[in-house]
Design an enzyme around this catalytic site. Structure first.
Site, short mmCIF file in Angstrom:
data_model
loop_
_atom_site.label_atom_id
_atom_site.label_comp_id
_atom_site.label_asym_id
_atom_site.label_seq_id
_atom_site.Cartn_x
_atom_site.Cartn_y
_atom_site.Cartn_z
CG ASP A 56 -0.26 0.01 2.54
OD1 ASP A 56 0.78 -0.65 2.67
OD2 ASP A 56 -0.76 0.68 3.47
CG ASP A 73 7.32 4.12 2.24
OD1 ASP A 73 7.31 2.90 2.50
OD2 ASP A 73 6.83 4.98 2.99
CD GLU A 97 4.26 0.80 7.13
OE1 GLU A 97 4.96 1.06 8.12
OE2 GLU A 97 4.01 1.65 6.26
CD GLU A 98 2.93 4.20 4.08
OE1 GLU A 98 2.92 4.87 5.12
OE2 GLU A 98 3.95 4.05 3.38
CG HIS A 136 5.17 9.16 3.14
ND1 HIS A 136 4.54 9.07 4.36
CD2 HIS A 136 5.43 7.90 2.76
CE1 HIS A 136 4.45 7.79 4.72
NE2 HIS A 136 4.99 7.07 3.75
ZN LIG Z 1 6.91 2.04 4.15
#
Ligand SMILES: [Zn+2]
Length: 378
Positions: free
Chosen positions: A71, A100, A133-134, A351
């Site tokens: 994700d 990421d 995870e996010e 991000h």
């Molecule tokens: Zn990550």
């Protein structure tokens, strides 16, 4: 024919898997892993997609684990290229998740798939991938670990492929993480006219005193492997627009990043004690609520960190620093199951808008992961 981790990264980026959307990313990984002989099981929970994959019989020999997430955070506005294009432009691959951590997932999946075909190990390789995870992480890696425990599945060690390097591929790995928690304080007094403060009880007086004591207290001076713990006041609110009214209530939030000399419980107890002291002094009472994102943990330097560091050195010529800096990661869940460390590429644009990474880092990362597998099963 060897598996190209850059093409795999591109294919993953084209799956719009913004949390909690699966976006086709885990389906793609399931297909690639199944074709390579991995036994795959979807371990979805409460609408979150997760994938467990194992090569080998799981019963005998050592079991090496990789953990990662497919994700990504929302792209936001103002990108120079489509955030889900996965295009290689110049020396870099672009898109949300490029650092990421779709590249990390692609690198360890490519390494594992080729490794079991070229040099089948006497043991197992376990790959756990989450689609959460996010987000809160409540139904992500935790759900997979719960399922593994129920099914008798195991990893003897685990490597999380999050980006860990600040400047160059190889310069840092993580052997632990600080804990993180927030404390939400509500100070309660008595509303009144600000010209007659003796008839009111100002909650702000007590709240400000408490916040000052919390923020000016040194929690510790750090340890061999951790920086000193920190506390930040993140907001103070009354919502009071009048200048002649003392409000009945005031709220504040503090966020604490703490090392392994504390736990969320010991910190909660400390805040409660300080609040009670201020109540004795001022008559202002406090409600306290906490939200814990993760406890601090450390995998002490040893066989696993040595294994990873040696492979990094052999492939890059750089000795990675053993660090515990940064935010939380799913390693905080995995550590309950087995020793865990984290190593991945440079995460400079994670991000951010225009997230991208040099393709050379992805192929370099696959080479490092391959060497780790070879040395582990040697
Ligand atoms: Zn990550």
């Amino acid at each position: 024919m060897s598996t190209d981790p850059v093409a795999l990264t591109a294919a993953l980026i084209r799956c719009p898997s913004v949390t909690p959307e699966e976006g086709g990313a885990l389906l793609l990984m399931e297909r690639v892993l199944t074709e390579a002989g991995f036994a795959c099981t979807r371990v979805d929970r409460n609408g979150i997609a997760n994938l467990f994959a194992r090569w080998g019989n799981g019963g005998n020999g050592q079991s090496f684990g990789f953990n990662g997430h497919t994700d990504v955070v929302p792209p936001g506005e103002g990108w120079s290229h489509d955030p889900f294009c996965g295009e290689v432009i110049g020396a870099e691959i672009w898109g949300r998740g490029a650092t990421d951590m779709k590249s990390g997932v692609a690198a360890f999946v490519a390494a594992a798939v080729d490794f079991v075909q070229e040099t089948p190990p006497d043991g197992s390789i376990v790959i756990t991938l989450t689609g959460d995870e996010e987000g809160d992480g409540v139904d992500g890696t935790t759900a997979i670990l719960d399922w593994m425990e129920a099914e008798g599945e195991r990893m003897d060690v685990c490597l999380v492929g999050e980006p860990t390097c600040p400047e160059r591929l190889g310069d840092m790995m993580k052997i632990g993480r600080r804990g993180s928690m927030s404390a939400f304080l509500t100070a309660k007094g008595v509303q009144g006219h600000s010209a007659y403060p003796h008839r009111a009880k100002n909650p702000l007086t007590g709240l400000v005193r408490l916040l000052d004591r919390l923020a000016s207290h040194a929690l510790d001076t750090g340890t061999d492997h951790f920086d000193a713990s920190t506390l930040a006041i993140t907001t103070v609110d009354t919502g009071n627009k009048a200048t002649n009214v003392i409000p009945a209530e005031a709220r504040a939030t503090v966020n604490i990043r703490f090392n392994d000399t504390h736990s969320s419980q010991s910190l909660t107890d400390w805040i409660r004690q300080e609040a009670d002291r201020v109540t004795e002094e001022t008559g202002i009472t406090f409600e306290l609520r906490t939200k814990v994102s993760g406890e601090a943990f450390l995998t002490p330097p040893g066989p696993l960190s040595d294994l990873v560091a040696r492979a990094v050195e052999a492939e890059t010529g750089i000795t990675p620093a053993l660090s515990t800096t940064g935010g939380t990661s799913d390693a905080r869940f995995v550590r309950r199951h087995c020793p865990v460390v984290e190593f991945g590429l440079v995460g400079k644009t994670m991000h951010q808008r225009d997230e991208r990474v040099e393709v050379a880092q992805i192929t370099g990362l696959k080479a490092i992961y391959t060497r780790i597998l070879r040395d582990y099963f040697a």
